[in-house]
Scaffold this motif. Sequence first.
Motif, short mmCIF file in Angstrom:
data_model
loop_
_atom_site.label_atom_id
_atom_site.label_comp_id
_atom_site.label_asym_id
_atom_site.label_seq_id
_atom_site.Cartn_x
_atom_site.Cartn_y
_atom_site.Cartn_z
N LEU A 54 0.85 -1.18 0.00
CA LEU A 54 0.00 0.00 0.00
C LEU A 54 0.89 1.23 0.00
O LEU A 54 1.74 1.40 0.87
CB LEU A 54 -0.89 -0.02 1.24
N GLU A 55 0.71 2.10 -0.99
CA GLU A 55 1.52 3.29 -1.15
C GLU A 55 0.66 4.52 -0.88
O GLU A 55 -0.50 4.56 -1.27
CB GLU A 55 2.07 3.31 -2.58
N PHE A 56 1.23 5.50 -0.22
CA PHE A 56 0.51 6.73 0.12
C PHE A 56 1.21 7.93 -0.47
O PHE A 56 2.42 8.05 -0.39
CB PHE A 56 0.46 6.91 1.65
N HIS A 57 0.42 8.82 -1.08
CA HIS A 57 0.92 10.10 -1.58
C HIS A 57 0.05 11.18 -0.95
O HIS A 57 -1.17 11.16 -1.11
CB HIS A 57 0.76 10.22 -3.10
N GLU A 58 0.66 12.08 -0.25
CA GLU A 58 -0.10 13.17 0.36
C GLU A 58 0.68 14.47 0.22
O GLU A 58 1.90 14.50 0.35
CB GLU A 58 -0.39 12.91 1.84
N GLU A 59 -0.05 15.54 -0.03
CA GLU A 59 0.53 16.88 -0.04
C GLU A 59 -0.37 17.77 0.80
O GLU A 59 -1.58 17.81 0.60
CB GLU A 59 0.65 17.43 -1.45
N VAL A 60 0.23 18.45 1.76
CA VAL A 60 -0.50 19.35 2.64
C VAL A 60 0.07 20.75 2.44
O VAL A 60 1.29 20.94 2.52
CB VAL A 60 -0.36 18.91 4.12
N ARG A 61 -0.81 21.70 2.16
CA ARG A 61 -0.37 23.09 1.95
C ARG A 61 -1.00 23.99 3.00
O ARG A 61 -2.15 23.82 3.37
CB ARG A 61 -0.81 23.59 0.58
N HIS A 62 -0.20 24.95 3.46
CA HIS A 62 -0.70 25.98 4.36
C HIS A 62 -0.52 27.31 3.63
O HIS A 62 0.59 27.83 3.53
CB HIS A 62 0.08 25.95 5.68
N GLU A 63 -1.62 27.80 3.06
CA GLU A 63 -1.55 28.98 2.19
C GLU A 63 -1.03 30.23 2.90
O GLU A 63 -0.32 31.02 2.31
CB GLU A 63 -2.93 29.26 1.57
N LYS A 64 -1.39 30.40 4.16
CA LYS A 64 -1.01 31.61 4.89
C LYS A 64 0.50 31.74 5.03
O LYS A 64 1.06 32.82 4.86
CB LYS A 64 -1.68 31.60 6.26
N THR A 65 1.19 30.63 5.33
CA THR A 65 2.64 30.67 5.51
C THR A 65 3.41 30.26 4.26
O THR A 65 4.61 30.46 4.18
CB THR A 65 3.07 29.72 6.65
N GLY A 66 2.73 29.66 3.29
CA GLY A 66 3.41 29.22 2.08
C GLY A 66 4.12 27.89 2.22
O GLY A 66 4.89 27.50 1.35
N LEU A 67 3.90 27.17 3.31
CA LEU A 67 4.53 25.87 3.52
C LEU A 67 3.78 24.77 2.78
O LEU A 67 2.55 24.79 2.71
CB LEU A 67 4.57 25.51 5.00
N ALA A 68 4.52 23.82 2.23
CA ALA A 68 3.93 22.65 1.60
C ALA A 68 4.74 21.43 2.01
O ALA A 68 5.96 21.43 1.92
CB ALA A 68 3.91 22.79 0.09
N LEU A 69 4.05 20.40 2.48
CA LEU A 69 4.69 19.16 2.88
C LEU A 69 4.21 18.07 1.93
O LEU A 69 3.00 17.90 1.74
CB LEU A 69 4.32 18.80 4.32
N ASN A 70 5.13 17.35 1.33
CA ASN A 70 4.80 16.28 0.40
C ASN A 70 5.43 14.99 0.93
O ASN A 70 6.63 14.95 1.19
CB ASN A 70 5.35 16.60 -0.99
N VAL A 71 4.61 13.96 1.11
CA VAL A 71 5.08 12.68 1.65
C VAL A 71 4.66 11.56 0.70
O VAL A 71 3.51 11.51 0.27
CB VAL A 71 4.50 12.40 3.05
N ASN A 72 5.58 10.68 0.38
CA ASN A 72 5.30 9.48 -0.40
C ASN A 72 5.95 8.33 0.36
O ASN A 72 7.16 8.29 0.54
CB ASN A 72 5.89 9.62 -1.80
N ALA A 73 5.12 7.40 0.83
CA ALA A 73 5.63 6.27 1.60
C ALA A 73 4.86 5.02 1.22
O ALA A 73 3.78 5.10 0.64
CB ALA A 73 5.48 6.54 3.09
N GLU A 74 5.43 3.87 1.54
CA GLU A 74 4.72 2.62 1.26
C GLU A 74 4.89 1.63 2.40
O GLU A 74 5.93 1.59 3.06
CB GLU A 74 5.15 2.02 -0.07
N VAL A 75 3.83 0.88 2.62
CA VAL A 75 3.84 -0.23 3.56
C VAL A 75 3.90 -1.49 2.71
O VAL A 75 2.99 -1.75 1.92
CB VAL A 75 2.59 -0.23 4.46
N GLY A 76 5.00 -2.22 2.81
CA GLY A 76 5.21 -3.40 1.97
C GLY A 76 4.62 -4.65 2.58
O GLY A 76 4.70 -4.86 3.79
N PHE A 77 4.01 -5.47 1.74
CA PHE A 77 3.46 -6.75 2.15
C PHE A 77 4.47 -7.85 1.82
O PHE A 77 5.37 -7.65 1.01
CB PHE A 77 2.16 -7.03 1.41
N PRO A 78 4.33 -9.03 2.41
CA PRO A 78 5.23 -10.14 2.08
C PRO A 78 5.17 -10.45 0.58
O PRO A 78 4.10 -10.43 -0.03
CB PRO A 78 4.69 -11.31 2.89
N GLN A 79 6.32 -10.72 -0.01
CA GLN A 79 6.39 -11.03 -1.44
C GLN A 79 6.34 -12.52 -1.71
O GLN A 79 6.27 -12.94 -2.86
CB GLN A 79 7.67 -10.43 -2.04
#
Length: 123
Positions: free
Chosen positions: A73-98
Amino acid sequence: VGKHATVKLLPEPTLTAKGVWRIGDSRLAIEGGYFCPMASVDSIADLFRPPAGVYVQLVNARNTGPHLTSRGLEFHEEVRHEKTGLALNVNAEVGFPQQLPPSSVDDLLSLKINQLRLKTRFP
């Protein structure tokens, strides 16, 4: 061509082609593609042998949120705070047994952070 087919040069020359098809009016889509490391190609027949391959995965069409892949399961998230101009971008994955059964307890689940980016603007 760039949207559907690319040639990546580094770290290893690789030919890729992909397509994304939305599932009705939902946020989900099917992504399918083909990849072939060019170092393994000596003839046209090598384009259809491993390590070349195809993939199909269920993705979020908006390119945020969870994506179900063959690895987990892979996650892509971007959070923006318009007032301060900050943007956080995270891409992570939880791997299952292969493979089943897993060879060890360590192979049950894995966590991999592919991208962690913090952007800001300066006055």
